[in-house]
Each structure stands twice: as C-alpha cells, then as structure tokens.
Design an enzyme around this catalytic site. Sequence first.
Site, PDB file in Angstrom:
ATOM      1  N   GLN A  34       0.708  -1.229   0.093  1.00 45.78           N
ATOM      2  CA  GLN A  34      -0.173   0.007  -0.016  1.00 45.78           C
ATOM      3  C   GLN A  34       0.706   1.225  -0.145  1.00 45.78           C
ATOM      4  O   GLN A  34       2.061   1.374   0.284  1.00 45.78           O
ATOM      5  CB  GLN A  34      -1.019  -0.071   1.048  1.00 45.78           C
ATOM      6  CG  GLN A  34      -1.789  -1.302   1.304  1.00 45.78           C
ATOM      7  CD  GLN A  34      -2.299  -1.409   2.769  1.00 45.78           C
ATOM      8  OE1 GLN A  34      -3.688  -1.301   2.707  1.00 45.78           O
ATOM      9  NE2 GLN A  34      -1.940  -1.602   3.768  1.00 45.78           N
ATOM     10  N   ASP A  89      -2.939  -0.605  12.977  1.00 47.30           N
ATOM     11  CA  ASP A  89      -2.397   0.768  13.618  1.00 47.30           C
ATOM     12  C   ASP A  89      -2.781   0.477  15.188  1.00 47.30           C
ATOM     13  O   ASP A  89      -2.535   1.370  16.147  1.00 47.30           O
ATOM     14  CB  ASP A  89      -3.321   1.914  13.059  1.00 47.30           C
ATOM     15  CG  ASP A  89      -4.859   1.840  13.414  1.00 47.30           C
ATOM     16  OD1 ASP A  89      -5.213   0.645  13.892  1.00 47.30           O
ATOM     17  OD2 ASP A  89      -5.426   2.747  12.780  1.00 47.30           O
ATOM     18  N   GLY A 142      -5.031 -11.460   5.821  1.00 39.12           N
ATOM     19  CA  GLY A 142      -6.088 -12.040   6.944  1.00 39.12           C
ATOM     20  C   GLY A 142      -7.033 -13.201   6.417  1.00 39.12           C
ATOM     21  O   GLY A 142      -7.305 -14.055   7.152  1.00 39.12           O
ATOM     22  N   ASP A 159     -11.189  -5.033  10.718  1.00 36.98           N
ATOM     23  CA  ASP A 159     -10.972  -3.408  10.507  1.00 36.98           C
ATOM     24  C   ASP A 159     -10.174  -3.198   9.391  1.00 36.98           C
ATOM     25  O   ASP A 159      -8.903  -3.385   9.415  1.00 36.98           O
ATOM     26  CB  ASP A 159     -10.288  -3.028  11.942  1.00 36.98           C
ATOM     27  CG  ASP A 159      -9.728  -1.523  11.679  1.00 36.98           C
ATOM     28  OD1 ASP A 159     -10.415  -0.976  10.908  1.00 36.98           O
ATOM     29  OD2 ASP A 159      -8.989  -1.153  12.508  1.00 36.98           O
ATOM     30  N   SER A 160     -10.613  -3.531   8.257  1.00 34.85           N
ATOM     31  CA  SER A 160      -9.955  -3.419   6.979  1.00 34.85           C
ATOM     32  C   SER A 160     -10.317  -2.016   6.011  1.00 34.85           C
ATOM     33  O   SER A 160     -11.338  -1.273   6.440  1.00 34.85           O
ATOM     34  CB  SER A 160     -10.583  -4.441   6.172  1.00 34.85           C
ATOM     35  OG  SER A 160     -11.730  -4.302   5.196  1.00 34.85           O
ATOM     36  N   ASP A 162     -10.947  -0.121   2.451  1.00 32.12           N
ATOM     37  CA  ASP A 162     -11.994  -0.460   1.482  1.00 32.12           C
ATOM     38  C   ASP A 162     -11.671  -1.606   0.502  1.00 32.12           C
ATOM     39  O   ASP A 162     -10.576  -2.029   0.127  1.00 32.12           O
ATOM     40  CB  ASP A 162     -12.159   0.829   0.716  1.00 32.12           C
ATOM     41  CG  ASP A 162     -12.522   1.870   1.783  1.00 32.12           C
ATOM     42  OD1 ASP A 162     -13.601   1.824   2.595  1.00 32.12           O
ATOM     43  OD2 ASP A 162     -11.906   3.208   1.447  1.00 32.12           O
TER      44      ASP A 162
HETATM   45  N1  AAT Z   1      -8.107   1.241  12.374  1.00 28.33           N
HETATM   46  C1  AAT Z   1      -7.820   1.892  11.221  1.00 28.33           C
HETATM   47  C2  AAT Z   1      -8.708   2.097  10.022  1.00 28.33           C
HETATM   48  C3  AAT Z   1      -8.568   0.927   9.232  1.00 28.33           C
HETATM   49  S1  AAT Z   1      -7.316  -0.124   9.016  1.00 28.33           S
HETATM   50  C4  AAT Z   1      -7.368  -1.091   7.746  1.00 28.33           C
HETATM   51  C5  AAT Z   1      -6.028  -2.053   7.698  1.00 28.33           C
HETATM   52  O1  AAT Z   1      -6.490  -3.197   6.931  1.00 28.33           O
HETATM   53  C6  AAT Z   1      -4.636  -1.427   7.233  1.00 28.33           C
HETATM   54  O2  AAT Z   1      -3.914  -1.495   8.395  1.00 28.33           O
HETATM   55  C7  AAT Z   1      -4.268  -2.454   6.124  1.00 28.33           C
HETATM   56  O3  AAT Z   1      -3.021  -2.979   6.048  1.00 28.33           O
HETATM   57  C8  AAT Z   1      -5.305  -3.753   6.661  1.00 28.33           C
HETATM   58  N2  AAT Z   1      -5.715  -4.686   5.502  1.00 28.33           N
HETATM   59  C9  AAT Z   1      -5.868  -4.443   4.331  1.00 28.33           C
HETATM   60  N3  AAT Z   1      -6.053  -5.750   3.812  1.00 28.33           N
HETATM   61  C10 AAT Z   1      -5.933  -6.738   4.407  1.00 28.33           C
HETATM   62  C11 AAT Z   1      -5.443  -8.131   4.416  1.00 28.33           C
HETATM   63  N4  AAT Z   1      -6.125  -8.840   3.243  1.00 28.33           N
HETATM   64  N5  AAT Z   1      -5.449  -8.883   5.581  1.00 28.33           N
HETATM   65  C12 AAT Z   1      -5.064  -8.236   6.655  1.00 28.33           C
HETATM   66  N6  AAT Z   1      -5.061  -6.931   6.852  1.00 28.33           N
HETATM   67  C13 AAT Z   1      -5.572  -6.232   5.563  1.00 28.33           C
HETATM   68  C14 AAT Z   1      -9.650   0.699   8.178  1.00 28.33           C
HETATM   69  C15 AAT Z   1     -10.096   2.164   7.889  1.00 28.33           C
HETATM   70  C16 AAT Z   1     -11.188   2.060   6.852  1.00 28.33           C
HETATM   71  C17 AAT Z   1     -11.517   3.354   5.765  1.00 28.33           C
HETATM   72  C18 AAT Z   1     -12.830   3.349   5.184  1.00 28.33           C
HETATM   73  N7  AAT Z   1     -12.918   4.538   3.939  1.00 28.33           N
END
Ligand code: AAT
Length: 284
Positions: A34, A89, A142, A159-160, A162
């Site tokens: 990312q 985070d 994940g 908590d992902s 978009d």
């Molecule tokens: N708490 C902060 C808000 C978030 S965090 C989104 C997290 O998802 C990121 O740290 C990213 O690295 C993680 N992520 C993305 N894809 C995967 C995956 N396949 N497996 C594990 N983790 C992943 C979300 C904010 C939402 C915003 C809405 N517009």
Amino acid sequence: FKKGWYTEISDDWPGVAQSYEIEKEIAHEKSKFQDIQIFKSKRCGMTMSIDGAIQSTEMDEFAYHEMMAHIVLYSHPNPKRVLIIGGGDMGVAREVLKHKCIELVDNCDIDDKVTELSKKHFPHLTDIPLKDPRYHIMFQDGAKFMESKVNYYDIIITDSTDPTGPAVSIFNKSYYEKVFKALRPGGIICSQGESYWLDLDIVLNLRNIMKEVGFPVVEYSTIQIPTYPFGSIGCIIGSNAGSCKKPRRAMTKEEADSMKYYSKEMHEASFVMPQFFKKRFESE
Ligand code: AAT
C-alpha cells in the site's frame, strides 16, 4: 489541487472529495502492499491515509475504534478470545483490551509498515496494546490466517481498508466461510461495513454474504465519523448470539469513564436506520 491541502480523491467515491489543510507532512512510504501517507492536519491532528483514503485522524479515531470494538463485545455474554483482522494501527485493539474479561487478542494485518509507522507517529493508538501481554500482532493476509483457525474465537473484528487493493481477499464469501468456522458457539463477527450513503451495494453484499454463510442474525450499526467520506461508516455484524441491538453486559464505571463515543444509549441508537436504508437492508 490547492497547495498545502490533502484531498481525498478516489474512484471508490467518484465526484466528491473532502480536503484537509496540512500543517506538516510527516511521512510518505510505499510498502509492498500500500501507499501510506502521514501528515498533521490543522483541524484534525495526526492523520494516516492509505491508498488515498483516510484511515484515522486524532480528532475522531475514537468514534470508529470504540464502536468497532464495543458494540459486539458488550453484546456477547462472556467473550474471552478476540481476533482482529486488519487494524494494524492498534486502535481497535486499544479498545478491546479495556475489557478485563478478555484473555487473548490476536491481531493479523497484512502490512507491517502500517504498524511500524503507527508505533512511531500514533502512540495514542499503539502504547496500550504494546504493553499488554494478552495482545499478539502478526503479519499475514487475513484470509490466509483464517484458514488455520477452527472453533476458537468468541469475537472476530475485521478492521479493513475499502474493498480495493489488498482488502479484496477479506470482502468475499470464502473469507466469511472461514470466519464462521473460526468462531466458537455464540460467536460474533463485526466488520468495517462501509456507508449506506456512499456504498449501499457493498453494505447489502456483505449482509448477503453473512446470511449465506450461516449467521442467523445480521445487523448494521451506524458510526458518525466526520473524516470518512460522507461522514459515516458502519459495523456490519453477523451473530450466533441473537440480536446485538441491546448490550448484554453492563459497563464498569472505569470502562464508562474511558469512553468518548460509546455508551449504552449510543449502542442502542446506532441500530436505528433511516427509512430508505432500513427498507433495503431488511427486505431484499
Ligand atoms: N483502524 C484504522 C482503520 C482501518 S485499518 C485498515 C487496515 O487493513 C490496514 O492496516 C491494512 O493494512 C489492513 N488490511 C488490508 N487488507 C488486508 C488483508 N487482506 N489482511 C489483513 N489486513 C489487511 C480501516 C479504515 C477504513 C476506511 C474506510 N474508508
């Protein structure tokens, strides 16, 4: 673009973008997965954006992190083991760890760069989890992590980002099939459920998937958060423990004093839907 401003332009929300005046640019790194930008916003404090979408600002991160954790945790009569997918985070983890009954919190994010930068620039999110022996963070996709777990967690929180980029793998039916298996009887899943103003199709699709994989109850709880597009997002919840619309456990005084957004009243009010959304969510 106006110089000195960050504008959140994305194909995920065509035709609209909110802008933030930058006080200071802090970091801009491309990880394996990312594009991560960190800046201090004049109005909203320390801000992290991933692939052009704001993830958290100091001003309002508590709204999202508290609701993502506490709605489902207070809806479960006796939660012990929690899994957070994404959330590197540590904002959701900080909230989950407020519950003394929780014995273990596993956290699996795909991107260690998010965690590394959060430790450095967002200590208000990371400090508490880093000191708590119940908390374990690991780095893996994940969807892949879920394959190894059966009948283990009481609560899973996705908590992902978009559903573009690396999060594609955790927005589909095969992920939720694994989630369903990984939960113990009475287990509950809560996922970043997008906004009914912005992405009604995504919300309805997640609801369909949760129903199809077998969750008897699927519900949506709204979160007001000014720095996400259109000012709102939600938790989409699949429950094996009945409806989550009312908390099943009372908050201790210490827990209640630590909250900035969540309360019993907010919990119950967050499930009330505007008519246009209710009709779609409950009927189709
Ligand atoms: N708490 C902060 C808000 C978030 S965090 C989104 C997290 O998802 C990121 O740290 C990213 O690295 C993680 N992520 C993305 N894809 C995967 C995956 N396949 N497996 C594990 N983790 C992943 C979300 C904010 C939402 C915003 C809405 N517009």
